[in-house]
Design an enzyme around this catalytic site. Structure first.
Site, PDB file in Angstrom:
ATOM      1  N   LYS A 209       0.839  -1.212   0.000  1.00  0.00           N
ATOM      2  CA  LYS A 209       0.000   0.000   0.000  1.00  0.00           C
ATOM      3  C   LYS A 209       0.871   1.259   0.000  1.00  0.00           C
ATOM      4  O   LYS A 209       2.090   1.193   0.111  1.00  0.00           O
ATOM      5  CB  LYS A 209      -0.951   0.015   1.203  1.00  0.00           C
ATOM      6  CG  LYS A 209      -1.618  -1.291   1.508  1.00  0.00           C
ATOM      7  CD  LYS A 209      -2.639  -1.724   0.465  1.00  0.00           C
ATOM      8  CE  LYS A 209      -3.051  -3.141   0.793  1.00  0.00           C
ATOM      9  NZ  LYS A 209      -4.194  -3.691   0.193  1.00  0.00           N
TER      10      LYS A 209
HETATM   11  C1  LIG Z   1      -4.922  -4.868   0.936  1.00  0.00           C
HETATM   12  C2  LIG Z   1      -6.380  -4.759   1.049  1.00  0.00           C
HETATM   13  C3  LIG Z   1      -7.083  -5.223   2.165  1.00  0.00           C
HETATM   14  C4  LIG Z   1      -6.418  -6.011   3.254  1.00  0.00           C
HETATM   15  O1  LIG Z   1      -5.350  -5.345   3.815  1.00  0.00           O
HETATM   16  P1  LIG Z   1      -4.385  -6.163   4.824  1.00  0.00           P
HETATM   17  O2  LIG Z   1      -3.744  -5.107   5.643  1.00  0.00           O
HETATM   18  O3  LIG Z   1      -3.402  -6.897   3.945  1.00  0.00           O
HETATM   19  O4  LIG Z   1      -5.224  -7.087   5.598  1.00  0.00           O
HETATM   20  C5  LIG Z   1      -8.435  -5.008   2.237  1.00  0.00           C
HETATM   21  N1  LIG Z   1      -9.092  -4.370   1.257  1.00  0.00           N
HETATM   22  C6  LIG Z   1      -8.466  -3.913   0.151  1.00  0.00           C
HETATM   23  C7  LIG Z   1      -9.246  -3.192  -0.890  1.00  0.00           C
HETATM   24  C8  LIG Z   1      -7.090  -4.124   0.005  1.00  0.00           C
HETATM   25  O5  LIG Z   1      -6.476  -3.698  -1.104  1.00  0.00           O
END
Ligand SMILES: *Cc1c(COP(=O)(O)O)cnc(C)c1O
Length: 383
Positions: A186
């Site tokens: 992210k």
């Molecule tokens: C990455 C992601 C998640 C989950 O995030 P984590 O921190 O890896 O659990 C949930 N929703 C979306 C849209 C994502 O891209």
């Protein structure tokens, strides 16, 4: 064109020397689990989100799951969401025995089609879970209007959205509940991690218990000099707290996220200008007509010809460029078809986009010569 030797990944976190130093300090401190730094990180997040209480989790997935529990979602309930998302968004609903009710996306923005949400609501609907896809804030005003009308809760899956804003309001600084991800892919990371922003004291209390065994006092209080070593268990909670090592990374990333996003937006803009003449080959994420700030988490492009995607991605990979097809619409996964009866054809826009979309490398450490190389290779494929 300058030759680029190394592989250009889809994404790569930018970790400053200060961040590395802070992690080393934690390692030397003797306290690695959830402790003073995790508390400090939450305080920084509280300030960042306009003085709204923020609780950290080991992932956004854990935070979304706990949030759904906090608002009382249970077996037989329904939660409205988008099919074009990472599967975690829907999994957490299904894990509680509730049904993810998908609403098709807009072909242009790739976000949930807000006009179709009301029709998807039934007496069983408890919440709406919009996703700010790629870092483009969803049109939230109509969603909160529907929620108000029907007495529904809104949990924004803001996994792509640290540093975004909608109509001059920061995502996370208003509304009901927002859940952010700090996974390394992210636009802001804590190694792994996530956080939930929310106002209800009762729900905050639930989340703080849910993330640590249902134990009624923080582990720091128990082991610090003045803390008591006894505790009570209110209910059987999960184990999804964020460690001080992660908080050390997250705190520095939070301080840097505005400038990191600024660089991402600058690069996204360069892509847009370079691909100005490619509209007959692929479309870009459409700019909505309300004010917003994009995080630049992803740079998706949607090919006109679905049959070309695999060859295009292989071509880029052979030329040392990483891409991903984010996302396969969730209703096409076997579990969702078997359990909820979804089938191909249910959400034509999500399926159209799902077959054609891919994301190009975008991260703040991407150098302009590297990006120029990506651009030239994209154009070369279509020549
Ligand atoms: C990455 C992601 C998640 C989950 O995030 P984590 O921190 O890896 O659990 C949930 N929703 C979306 C849209 C994502 O891209």
């Amino acid at each position: 064109m300058q030759k680029v030797e190394k592989f250009i990944p889809l994404s790569r976190p930018t970790i400053s020397e200060e961040t590395i130093g802070e992690v080393v300090n934690v390692l030397r401190s003797g306290w690695l689990a959830t402790g003073p730094l995790a508390q400090k990180f939450e305080q920084k997040l509280y300030e960042y989100f306009g003085n709204r209480t923020t609780l950290c989790f080991s992932s956004a997935t854990a935070g979304l799951h706990a949030s759904l529990m906090a608002i009382g979602v249970k077996a037989g309930d329904e939660v409205v969401t988008t099919p074009l998302t990472f599967v975690a968004t829907a999994n957490v609903i299904a894990m509680l025995g509730a049904k993810p009710v998908f609403v098709d996306i807009e072909k242009g923005t790739f976000n949930i089609c807000v006009d179709k949400i009301l029709d998807a609501c039934t007496p069983k609907t408890k919440a709406i879970m919009p996703v700010h896809y790629a870092g483009l804030p969803v049109d939230l005003d109509p969603i909160y209007e529907i929620a108000k009308q029907r007495g529904l809760r809104v949990i924004e899956d803001a996994a792509h959205a640290v540093g975004t804003s909608y109509k001059n309001r920061k995502i996370g600084a208003f509304g009901d509940i927002q859940v952010f991800s700090f996974h390394p892919i992210k636009n802001m990371t804590s190694g792994e991690g996530g956080c939930v922003v929310l106002d209800s004291e009762q729900e905050q209390k639930f989340l703080s218990l849910q993330r640590f065994h249902g134990i009624d006092r923080s582990i720091w209080d128990r082991f610090s000099k003045n803390g008591s070593c006894y505790y009570d268990v209110i209910f059987p909670g999960a184990k999804s707290n964020l460690s001080d090592i992660q908080a050390a990374i997250g705190m520095h990333q939070l301080a840097e996220v505005e400038s990191l996003n600024e660089k991402r937006r600058y690069l996204a803009d360069r892509y847009r200008r370079a691909f100005d003449d490619m509209d007959d080959k692929f479309s870009l994420q459409k700019i909505p007509n309300y004010d917003f700030v994009h995080s630049g988490h992803l740079f998706p492009i949607c090919l006109r010809d679905a049959g070309k995607r695999d060859r295009f991605m292989s071509f880029l990979k052979e030329n040392s460029i990483g891409t991903v097809p984010y996302y396969t619409p969730v209703h096409l996964f076997s579990y969702y078809q078997k359990t909820f009866g979804y089938k191909k054809g249910d959400f034509p826009n999500a399926e159209y986009v799902g077959e054609r979309i891919l994301c190009l490398p975008l991260y703040s450490g991407l150098e302009e010569v590297e990006q120029d190389y990506v651009i030239s290779m994209v154009k070369k494929f279509f020549e």
